[in-house]
Design an enzyme around this catalytic site. Structure first.
Site, PDB file in Angstrom:
ATOM      1  N   HIS A  66       0.918  -1.107  -0.197  1.00 35.07           N
ATOM      2  CA  HIS A  66       0.029  -0.065  -0.187  1.00 35.07           C
ATOM      3  C   HIS A  66       0.725   1.225   0.039  1.00 35.07           C
ATOM      4  O   HIS A  66       1.462   1.597   0.840  1.00 35.07           O
ATOM      5  CB  HIS A  66      -0.946  -0.170   1.150  1.00 35.07           C
ATOM      6  CG  HIS A  66      -1.737  -1.160   1.113  1.00 35.07           C
ATOM      7  ND1 HIS A  66      -3.141  -1.021   0.608  1.00 35.07           N
ATOM      8  CD2 HIS A  66      -1.693  -2.463   1.588  1.00 35.07           C
ATOM      9  CE1 HIS A  66      -3.664  -2.031   0.583  1.00 35.07           C
ATOM     10  NE2 HIS A  66      -2.829  -3.011   1.399  1.00 35.07           N
ATOM     11  N   ASP A 156      -8.346  -4.849  -3.008  1.00 33.11           N
ATOM     12  CA  ASP A 156      -7.882  -5.268  -1.647  1.00 33.11           C
ATOM     13  C   ASP A 156      -8.244  -4.119  -0.418  1.00 33.11           C
ATOM     14  O   ASP A 156      -8.273  -2.929  -1.035  1.00 33.11           O
ATOM     15  CB  ASP A 156      -6.363  -5.345  -1.549  1.00 33.11           C
ATOM     16  CG  ASP A 156      -5.833  -5.737  -0.281  1.00 33.11           C
ATOM     17  OD1 ASP A 156      -6.111  -6.941   0.131  1.00 33.11           O
ATOM     18  OD2 ASP A 156      -5.093  -4.916   0.381  1.00 33.11           O
ATOM     19  N   ASP A 309       1.926  -7.087   2.306  1.00 37.35           N
ATOM     20  CA  ASP A 309       0.755  -6.135   2.873  1.00 37.35           C
ATOM     21  C   ASP A 309       1.387  -5.130   3.606  1.00 37.35           C
ATOM     22  O   ASP A 309       0.712  -4.539   4.494  1.00 37.35           O
ATOM     23  CB  ASP A 309      -0.215  -6.996   3.484  1.00 37.35           C
ATOM     24  CG  ASP A 309      -1.287  -6.544   3.786  1.00 37.35           C
ATOM     25  OD1 ASP A 309      -1.695  -5.332   3.001  1.00 37.35           O
ATOM     26  OD2 ASP A 309      -2.422  -7.087   4.383  1.00 37.35           O
ATOM     27  N   PHE A 327      -6.426  -1.011  10.901  1.00 31.20           N
ATOM     28  CA  PHE A 327      -5.725  -2.378  10.546  1.00 31.20           C
ATOM     29  C   PHE A 327      -4.364  -2.019   9.686  1.00 31.20           C
ATOM     30  O   PHE A 327      -4.594  -1.216   8.733  1.00 31.20           O
ATOM     31  CB  PHE A 327      -6.553  -3.252   9.661  1.00 31.20           C
ATOM     32  CG  PHE A 327      -8.021  -3.748  10.411  1.00 31.20           C
ATOM     33  CD1 PHE A 327      -7.643  -4.767  11.585  1.00 31.20           C
ATOM     34  CD2 PHE A 327      -8.985  -3.231  10.177  1.00 31.20           C
ATOM     35  CE1 PHE A 327      -8.636  -5.517  12.088  1.00 31.20           C
ATOM     36  CE2 PHE A 327     -10.088  -3.768  10.713  1.00 31.20           C
ATOM     37  CZ  PHE A 327      -9.902  -5.077  11.830  1.00 31.20           C
TER      38      PHE A 327
END
Lengths: 437, 324
Positions: A66, A156, A309, A327
């Site tokens: 990300h 996602d 991730d 999160f």
């Protein structure tokens, strides 16, 4: 820094799973590409890089990052994310589309690409969204997204809730030959869950995210991939039952691949006992049994790739407490060192398999001509010092986020050198002049 | 000479049997003070206790306030509605600001599990958890231990039945840890959607049928059922819950004659307990409320003794000892 015309990496141990190489070998790079691989190479007028005691691998590829651009640059920018990637040995990272706005049009794919080109440190491959605005209602123009440079499709952060939508996505994307990457989470089961539904959640009085929130959707996706012939990639696998479902599907010949994160391979739900938001991510840290099944899955090839991730958040967001904090954890800078320390040095995973899960296999999933050091390949190279020890400190991150679950860990193994297209970017742990400044 | 060494009181899971006994013995000593015409001792004179209730609460807040007052502490009071949380300040930041005012003990109630633990890590003053989300409510757990011992003369070997929404109950967790450490046998009973089966791995007995569990019990603790549980689809209706898990005179006939009935309050009269049971001879609910003050006096007294790294020299629990 400009790439030297000829660079000879001498005296190292080369691991390139794509060529099934795991032996002492030198590497000659000419004009940004691999020119020769072999023992005792000599090359006139070549700059020499002494790799004695080091492991030479293809630059790592991270399928799941990300970068928070556009729109959430307070969490990460392409520059800070690129620098973090280099520190972790990654020369190619795939950028998730759940930004603000969502990367769901060719224009936005081009924007991410052009911003990446301005930084120019590593290869950044944007994913396009599967559905417009990640809303799960309308397919994106996948053909056009691919033409603009999308490396795959993913909503996602959000699961594709409707089975009918997922079916169409798997069918339609077939023309692109790119995978649909699903974040498998049945929201009616995860609801307001914060941590894995298990003993720790019960003890701490926290709402749980049950195993079945993941596995119910994996099972659905596998059946749909089987029926449609679409290419399915399951993101951040976290459950033993999920490993089992995918293992069985692969045996049946379903076109499915999957990935696992370093944190799910090294931590379990007990880490949450102190209510520390540094251990909060989705999917959550699961049970010890899940952790062991994930390790086994990586070892036997059921799990194709290691992906971080990498999900940076600002300190202000993470200090809101376990329940309120968002999160996500950062992962680029610690990934390989954590896996070397926890798995390879302890003898539960071969170094060769780890390198494969970071190079050849992710390249294959996306059909990239990277992840190898075969003659003619782009010279994306990472050098590892397997014995170097270091301690993870909050102040040392290059990412804008230091929301790491590994704070204070003593790790053994470090990325010492990185070359991108033959251009030295990191040397002996330091950025080269002008790189990523 | 027994010693209390913890800066904070965050939950009963962390405590040893000795620490639990120290707390309830101390509470027994303080209870006598509440029975005097002049209900005050100077034990915490010059100390400041901040009551930070970020979730509405009447009785726990009143109980802590009276406990602090009877120990002669100064009191600073914050409530959810007036707190700066609505302005985007984090709980931790609020706590640090309160600490900067040189507060000795911070009593925290929050609707989120883990907030007191997070605050305790971030501040130097003592933190007492007055109930956090579905995690723990240690002083209520101590009240229940104290009351059971007072009524039954012992805790070890008793069968204690906790009935209701175990999944969301902080009282159930604190009761469970305290009771198990002091040697009671705990049965958790309620609809399967509200009783986490993993509690069995921690040593609880799980039952879904009150008619099977009730006859065995020496003590029954009924829990309050929150209205939201029906909307959240944990139960189909309050009506059925009451029929299956509500305790009325009819069901009480199957119980031991010396069973005592407890409830942390406030009771949904006619749901968990019928009014006849809540007000009946076996109910000790109001005594729990009375004991609450003594227990909270003990908690405030013991943790404040450890403040600034000192260890409280706790006298053999007797009111005379405390007064000096």
């Amino acid at each position: 820094m400009k790439a030297p015309a000829r660079l000879l990496i001498k005296g190292g141990h080369l691991i390139d799973p794509a060529q099934n190489l795991d032996e002492p070998a030198d590497l000659l790079i000419e004009n940004g590409r691999v020119a020769r691989v072999g023992r005792n190479l000599k090359a006139e007028q070549a700059e020499i890089l002494d790799a004695k005691g080091k492991v030479i691998t293809p630059g790592f590829i991270d399928l799941h990052v990300h970068l928070r651009t556009p729109g959430q640059e307070h969490k990460e920018t392409i520059l800070s994310g690129s620098r973090a990637a280099v520190r972790g040995g990654f020369t190619t990272v795939c950028a998730m589309a759940n930004t603000d706005p969502v990367v769901d049009s060719a224009t936005l794919v081009e924007y991410v690409k052009s911003e990446s080109a301005k930084v120019g440190l590593i290869h950044i491959l944007p994913y396009g969204a599967v559905t417009v605005g990640l809303k799960g209602e309308t397919l994106t123009e996948m053909g056009e997204l691919q033409q603009a440079g999308a490396a795959g499709f993913s909503d996602d952060g959000m699961p594709i809730a409707s089975a009918g939508m997922m079916r169409r996505a798997l069918e339609y994307s077939r023309m692109t030959r790119l995978p649909v990457i699903d974040h498998c989470e049945e929201k009616s089961l995860s609801a307001h869950g914060v941590v894995h539904e298990g003993l720790t959640a019960t003890r701490l009085g926290l709402a749980g995210i049950p195993t079945e929130a993941e596995t119910v959707m994996i099972a659905r996706d596998l059946l749909l991939a089987e029926a449609t012939g679409g290419r399915l990639h399951i993101a951040h696998l976290s459950t033993a039952a999920g490993v089992e479902l995918i293992r069985a599907a692969k045996k049946r010949g379903v076109s499915v691949t999957t990935e696992v994160t370093p944190h799910h391979l090294s931590l379990s739900e007990e880490a949450l006992s102190t209510y520390d938001a540094r251990f909060k991510m989705n999917p959550p840290l699961r049970s010890q049994k899940d952790l062991e099944a994930l390790r086994e899955g990586l070892k036997d090839g059921t799990i194709d790739a290691v992906a971080t991730d990498h999900a940076p958040h600002s300190l202000a967001e993470k200090e809101a407490g376990l329940v309120r904090a968002p999160f996500g954890v950062v992962g680029l800078e610690t990934a390989v060192a954590v896996l070397l320390t926890e798995l390879v040095h302890r003898g539960s995973l071969k170094l060769f398999t780890l390198v494969e899960a970071l190079t050849r296999r992710p390249a294959k999933i996306l059909g990239l001509d990277r992840g190898t050091l075969a003659v003619g390949a782009a010279a994306d190279v990472t050098l590892l010092d397997l014995g170097a020890e270091w301690v993870v400190e909050a102040g040392s991150f290059l990412s804008k986020g230091n929301n790491t679950p590994f704070l204070g860990w003593r790790l053994k193994g470090r990325v010492s050198d990185v070359m991108v297209g033959g251009r030295p970017v990191l040397r002996d742990g330091q950025f080269m002049n002008g790189e990523g400044a | 000479m027994k010693k209390w060494t913890r800066k904070d009181l965050l939950g009963l899971e962390d405590l040893t049997r000795e620490e639990l006994l120290l707390l309830i013995d101390q509470a027994a000593a303080f209870k006598e003070i509440s029975l005097r015409p002049i209900k005050k001792v100077p034990a915490l004179r010059g100390r400041t206790v901040a009551l930070c209730f970020l979730e509405p609460s009447t009785r726990t807040r009143a109980s802590f306030e009276l406990a602090a007052k009877r120990l002669s502490a100064d009191i600073l009071s914050f409530q959810g509605s007036s707190s700066s949380l609505v302005k985007g300040e984090t709980v931790l930041d609020t706590a640090r600001n309160i600490e900067a005012m040189r507060v000795d003990v911070l009593v925290i109630r929050d609707n989120t599990s883990g907030v007191p633990a997070m605050v305790a890590r971030g501040v130097g003053c003592s933190v007492v958890n007055a109930g956090d989300g579905s995690h723990e409510h240690p002083t209520q757990g101590l009240v229940d231990l104290f009351t059971i011992r007072e009524k039954k003369g012992r805790i070890e070997g008793l069968n204690v039945l906790i009935v209701g929404d175990i999944l969301h109950s902080r009282v159930a967790r604190s009761d469970f840890w305290g009771l198990v450490k002091l040697g009671a046998r705990v049965t958790l009973c309620g609809p399967p959607t509200l009783v986490p089966p993993v509690m069995e791995t921690l040593g609880a007995k799980v039952s879904y049928r009150l008619e099977e569990a009730l006859p065995e019990a020496d003590v029954v603790i009924a829990l309050r059922l929150q209205l939201e549980r029906q909307q959240e689809r944990y139960i189909p209706s309050f009506r059925e819950y009451t029929k299956l898990y509500g305790i009325d005179l009819e069901k009480l006939k199957t119980a031991k004659p010396d069973l005592i009935v407890m409830h942390p309050g406030p009771v949904n009269r006619g749901v968990e307990l019928s009014p006849e049971v809540a007000d009946g001879p076996q109910s000790v609910i109001l005594e729990q409320v009375t004991n609450g003050i003594a227990v909270r006096m003990a908690a405030l007294y013991l943790v404040s003794g450890t403040h600034h790294g000192q260890t409280a020299e706790v006298p053999e629990p007797s009111p005379e000892g405390v007064e000096t």
